[in-house]
Write a protein that holds these residues in place. Structure first.
Motif, PDB file in Angstrom:
ATOM      1  N   LEU A 155     -45.666 -12.889  45.220  1.00  0.00           N
ATOM      2  CA  LEU A 155     -45.583 -11.473  45.563  1.00  0.00           C
ATOM      3  C   LEU A 155     -44.860 -10.700  44.458  1.00  0.00           C
ATOM      4  O   LEU A 155     -45.298  -9.615  44.049  1.00  0.00           O
ATOM      5  CB  LEU A 155     -44.878 -11.296  46.910  1.00  0.00           C
ATOM      6  CG  LEU A 155     -44.709  -9.857  47.405  1.00  0.00           C
ATOM      7  CD1 LEU A 155     -46.049  -9.148  47.517  1.00  0.00           C
ATOM      8  CD2 LEU A 155     -43.979  -9.840  48.749  1.00  0.00           C
ATOM      9  N   ARG A 156     -43.780 -11.258  43.969  1.00  0.00           N
ATOM     10  CA  ARG A 156     -43.054 -10.613  42.863  1.00  0.00           C
ATOM     11  C   ARG A 156     -43.925 -10.530  41.613  1.00  0.00           C
ATOM     12  O   ARG A 156     -43.927  -9.506  40.916  1.00  0.00           O
ATOM     13  CB  ARG A 156     -41.780 -11.404  42.560  1.00  0.00           C
ATOM     14  CG  ARG A 156     -41.066 -10.940  41.292  1.00  0.00           C
ATOM     15  CD  ARG A 156     -39.858 -11.788  40.969  1.00  0.00           C
ATOM     16  NE  ARG A 156     -40.148 -13.212  40.807  1.00  0.00           N
ATOM     17  CZ  ARG A 156     -40.667 -13.738  39.701  1.00  0.00           C
ATOM     18  NH1 ARG A 156     -40.980 -12.962  38.659  1.00  0.00           N
ATOM     19  NH2 ARG A 156     -40.882 -15.052  39.622  1.00  0.00           N
ATOM     20  N   LEU A 157     -44.671 -11.573  41.320  1.00  0.00           N
ATOM     21  CA  LEU A 157     -45.530 -11.580  40.137  1.00  0.00           C
ATOM     22  C   LEU A 157     -46.592 -10.491  40.216  1.00  0.00           C
ATOM     23  O   LEU A 157     -46.942  -9.873  39.204  1.00  0.00           O
ATOM     24  CB  LEU A 157     -46.186 -12.953  39.973  1.00  0.00           C
ATOM     25  CG  LEU A 157     -45.239 -14.111  39.650  1.00  0.00           C
ATOM     26  CD1 LEU A 157     -45.990 -15.441  39.701  1.00  0.00           C
ATOM     27  CD2 LEU A 157     -44.596 -13.921  38.277  1.00  0.00           C
ATOM     28  N   ALA A 158     -47.101 -10.253  41.414  1.00  0.00           N
ATOM     29  CA  ALA A 158     -48.110  -9.205  41.575  1.00  0.00           C
ATOM     30  C   ALA A 158     -47.505  -7.822  41.320  1.00  0.00           C
ATOM     31  O   ALA A 158     -48.128  -6.970  40.669  1.00  0.00           O
ATOM     32  CB  ALA A 158     -48.721  -9.272  42.973  1.00  0.00           C
ATOM     33  N   TYR A 159     -46.314  -7.577  41.842  1.00  0.00           N
ATOM     34  CA  TYR A 159     -45.632  -6.310  41.556  1.00  0.00           C
ATOM     35  C   TYR A 159     -45.398  -6.174  40.051  1.00  0.00           C
ATOM     36  O   TYR A 159     -45.581  -5.091  39.477  1.00  0.00           O
ATOM     37  CB  TYR A 159     -44.296  -6.240  42.291  1.00  0.00           C
ATOM     38  CG  TYR A 159     -44.361  -5.634  43.668  1.00  0.00           C
ATOM     39  CD1 TYR A 159     -44.418  -4.259  43.848  1.00  0.00           C
ATOM     40  CD2 TYR A 159     -44.336  -6.434  44.812  1.00  0.00           C
ATOM     41  CE1 TYR A 159     -44.472  -3.694  45.109  1.00  0.00           C
ATOM     42  CE2 TYR A 159     -44.378  -5.882  46.084  1.00  0.00           C
ATOM     43  CZ  TYR A 159     -44.444  -4.507  46.232  1.00  0.00           C
ATOM     44  OH  TYR A 159     -44.485  -3.948  47.488  1.00  0.00           O
ATOM     45  N   ASP A 160     -44.981  -7.252  39.390  1.00  0.00           N
ATOM     46  CA  ASP A 160     -44.749  -7.216  37.945  1.00  0.00           C
ATOM     47  C   ASP A 160     -46.029  -6.836  37.206  1.00  0.00           C
ATOM     48  O   ASP A 160     -46.006  -6.023  36.266  1.00  0.00           O
ATOM     49  CB  ASP A 160     -44.257  -8.577  37.445  1.00  0.00           C
ATOM     50  CG  ASP A 160     -42.837  -8.909  37.897  1.00  0.00           C
ATOM     51  OD1 ASP A 160     -42.132  -7.989  38.371  1.00  0.00           O
ATOM     52  OD2 ASP A 160     -42.442 -10.088  37.779  1.00  0.00           O
ATOM     53  N   ALA A 161     -47.151  -7.427  37.619  1.00  0.00           N
ATOM     54  CA  ALA A 161     -48.426  -7.139  36.958  1.00  0.00           C
ATOM     55  C   ALA A 161     -48.848  -5.689  37.188  1.00  0.00           C
ATOM     56  O   ALA A 161     -49.364  -5.030  36.273  1.00  0.00           O
ATOM     57  CB  ALA A 161     -49.504  -8.095  37.458  1.00  0.00           C
ATOM     58  N   LEU A 162     -48.638  -5.184  38.381  1.00  0.00           N
ATOM     59  CA  LEU A 162     -48.994  -3.795  38.674  1.00  0.00           C
ATOM     60  C   LEU A 162     -48.181  -2.841  37.809  1.00  0.00           C
ATOM     61  O   LEU A 162     -48.708  -1.884  37.234  1.00  0.00           O
ATOM     62  CB  LEU A 162     -48.767  -3.499  40.157  1.00  0.00           C
ATOM     63  CG  LEU A 162     -48.978  -2.042  40.597  1.00  0.00           C
ATOM     64  CD1 LEU A 162     -50.374  -1.552  40.222  1.00  0.00           C
ATOM     65  CD2 LEU A 162     -48.746  -1.901  42.104  1.00  0.00           C
ATOM     66  N   ARG A 163     -46.894  -3.108  37.694  1.00  0.00           N
ATOM     67  CA  ARG A 163     -46.045  -2.229  36.885  1.00  0.00           C
ATOM     68  C   ARG A 163     -46.386  -2.340  35.404  1.00  0.00           C
ATOM     69  O   ARG A 163     -46.298  -1.362  34.660  1.00  0.00           O
ATOM     70  CB  ARG A 163     -44.570  -2.563  37.135  1.00  0.00           C
ATOM     71  CG  ARG A 163     -44.096  -2.205  38.541  1.00  0.00           C
ATOM     72  CD  ARG A 163     -42.589  -2.351  38.701  1.00  0.00           C
ATOM     73  NE  ARG A 163     -42.140  -1.884  40.006  1.00  0.00           N
ATOM     74  CZ  ARG A 163     -41.868  -2.674  41.038  1.00  0.00           C
ATOM     75  NH1 ARG A 163     -41.990  -4.002  40.909  1.00  0.00           N
ATOM     76  NH2 ARG A 163     -41.478  -2.174  42.193  1.00  0.00           N
ATOM     77  N   ALA A 164     -46.771  -3.535  34.948  1.00  0.00           N
ATOM     78  CA  ALA A 164     -47.152  -3.705  33.548  1.00  0.00           C
ATOM     79  C   ALA A 164     -48.439  -2.960  33.231  1.00  0.00           C
ATOM     80  O   ALA A 164     -48.613  -2.431  32.133  1.00  0.00           O
ATOM     81  CB  ALA A 164     -47.304  -5.197  33.224  1.00  0.00           C
ATOM     82  N   GLY A 165     -49.352  -2.922  34.184  1.00  0.00           N
ATOM     83  CA  GLY A 165     -50.582  -2.157  34.031  1.00  0.00           C
ATOM     84  C   GLY A 165     -51.567  -2.785  33.071  1.00  0.00           C
ATOM     85  O   GLY A 165     -51.451  -3.948  32.669  1.00  0.00           O
ATOM     86  N   GLY A 166     -52.562  -1.982  32.662  1.00  0.00           N
ATOM     87  CA  GLY A 166     -53.573  -2.464  31.730  1.00  0.00           C
ATOM     88  C   GLY A 166     -54.302  -3.681  32.265  1.00  0.00           C
ATOM     89  O   GLY A 166     -54.773  -3.705  33.405  1.00  0.00           O
ATOM     90  N   THR A 167     -54.370  -4.706  31.436  1.00  0.00           N
ATOM     91  CA  THR A 167     -55.094  -5.924  31.806  1.00  0.00           C
ATOM     92  C   THR A 167     -54.246  -6.915  32.606  1.00  0.00           C
ATOM     93  O   THR A 167     -54.761  -7.963  33.024  1.00  0.00           O
ATOM     94  CB  THR A 167     -55.600  -6.640  30.535  1.00  0.00           C
ATOM     95  OG1 THR A 167     -54.490  -6.847  29.637  1.00  0.00           O
ATOM     96  CG2 THR A 167     -56.679  -5.825  29.839  1.00  0.00           C
ATOM     97  N   ALA A 168     -52.967  -6.602  32.834  1.00  0.00           N
ATOM     98  CA  ALA A 168     -52.088  -7.564  33.512  1.00  0.00           C
ATOM     99  C   ALA A 168     -52.605  -7.974  34.904  1.00  0.00           C
ATOM    100  O   ALA A 168     -52.588  -9.167  35.232  1.00  0.00           O
ATOM    101  CB  ALA A 168     -50.666  -7.018  33.603  1.00  0.00           C
TER     102      ALA A 168
END
Length: 390
Positions: A310-323
């Motif tokens: 769940l934390r990794l998904a939030y991290d990817a959303l905040r990173a944006g782009g292709t994350a």
């Protein structure tokens, strides 16, 4: 009469969609049925629902599909491959599309439906996770209507009926059942089996999505989906664990009001909303008797220590782009390896995190860029799997 294409017809969501369609023969008709590899199941559905077209993704299943339809005495036309599916979805054989193909494989047909202005009942998470900005922009430009079929997003959809409600929005709260391992420590999850991970306590789902629920990655992907569907930032999307799975989501407004959508855990409710919204039709799901369900509603914070996906998904959303695309691809590889017993349950978030670290995000400017990120992520994730099992 709505003409409906059901993509992923042999899966659990496809079965629920066809059940609702069959209840309203005067209003709904399944005109296109599509499946991945299960020819026998697809033919059986064609016998029951008599669509105009049937599509099998696996090219080696085409002859068997054509023969099976002929032996059943059906005039349903057999097709195979993504090009055929895209053409049917974009053509005049349907005006409504249930997008329930699992994984990245569902992206092309979902975009084809959006591009031609269809009503899109969206159950394919990956379309939004991989290409959310592109899909939503395509739908707006073509005048397509997207109704999310995930129970959580469908609940929010029902609670945000117009732009005035959206203007007063404070935050979205997605609920999570907690999966089969709710309350367990991280260490206690080390030796869990695929069978245990797939034994969801409330929902009947496919293997991959059931494992995603067990890791809470499913909820993480839903956070990314909610961001795109409702144009809300990560900091205004929260998750609450709600083991009864009766409150599907909550919407908090700036005036202190909170609206929630409640119902029994059955996908037919969301699908019936999708078919005829804003009109409501019978779905086959009974009303909610809270006393019969135990008379209580419990909520707790998710344990991101035990379930770091769940934390990794939030991290990817905040990173944006292709994350987010990298997150999704790495997770698909990791879950597949776990289901094949090539690695343990706790290795799933480890593979995802290693892949995200190895591939810094770039602007998701096109499908080609996203496809490249997806392919790179899969290679890196597979290497991580190999490292973990050697």
């Amino acid at each position: 009469m709505l003409q409906v294409a059901v993509l992923g017809a042999t899966g659990s969501i496809g079965a629920s969609a066809l059940d609702v369609i069959a209840r309203h023969p005067d209003r709904l008709r399944a005109t296109v049925l599509a499946a991945g590899q299960n020819v026998d199941a697809l033919v059986a559905l064609c016998v029951q629902h008599r669509p105009r077209h049937a599509v099998i993704a696996a090219a080696d299943g085409y002859i068997a599909l054509k023969r099976g339809l002929a032996n059943a005495g059906l005039d349903t036309v057999a097709h195979t491959g993504e090009d055929a599916l895209d053409a049917l979805v974009a053509g005049d054989t349907c005006d409504t599309v249930v997008a329930a193909i699992v994984g990245a494989a569902g992206l092309r047909s979902t975009l084809a439906a959006a591009r031609t202005g269809k009503r899109l009942l969206l159950a394919n998470k990956e379309s939004l996770v991989l290409a959310g900005e592109l899909l939503m922009r395509t739908a707006r430009e073509a005048g397509a209507t997207i109704v999310p079929v995930d129970s959580e997003h469908n609940a929010i959809f029902q609670c945000l009926p117009d732009s005035h409600a959206h203007a007063g929005l404070a935050r979205l709260i997605l609920t999570a059942s907690g999966g089969p391992f709710r309350g367990r420590s991280r260490e206690s999850l080390r030796d869990v089996t695929p069978e245990q991970a797939a034994a969801h306590p409330k929902w009947s789902m496919g293997l991959k999505i059931s494992v995603d629920s067990a890791t809470l990655m499913n909820k993480g992907l839903e956070v990314i989906e909610a961001h795109h569907l409702f144009d809300v930032g990560a900091d205004r999307i929260d998750v609450l664990v709600h083991p009864q799975s009766l409150v599907h989501s909550l919407v908090e407004f700036v005036d202190g009001s909170t609206l929630a959508q409640l119902g029994l855990p059955d996908m037919r409710t969301a699908l019936s909303v999708g078919f005829t919204w804003p009109e409501r039709i019978a779905s086959g799901v009974g009303g909610l008797d809270l006393l019969a369900q135990g008379g209580r509603l419990d909520f707790e914070a998710p344990d991101v220590g035990a379930f770091p996906c769940l934390r990794l998904a939030y991290d990817a959303l905040r990173a944006g782009g292709t994350a987010p695309a990298v997150l999704n691809a790495a997770n698909e590889v990791a879950v597949s390896a776990f289901l094949q017993r090539r690695m343990g349950f706790l290795a799933i978030p480890a593979v995802v995190e290693q892949t995200l670290s190895a591939l810094p995000p770039v602007s998701a400017a096109s499908l080609d860029v996203l496809g490249d990120a997806d392919a790179q992520a899969r290679r890196i994730a597979e290497q991580a799997v190999q490292h973990l099992v050697t």
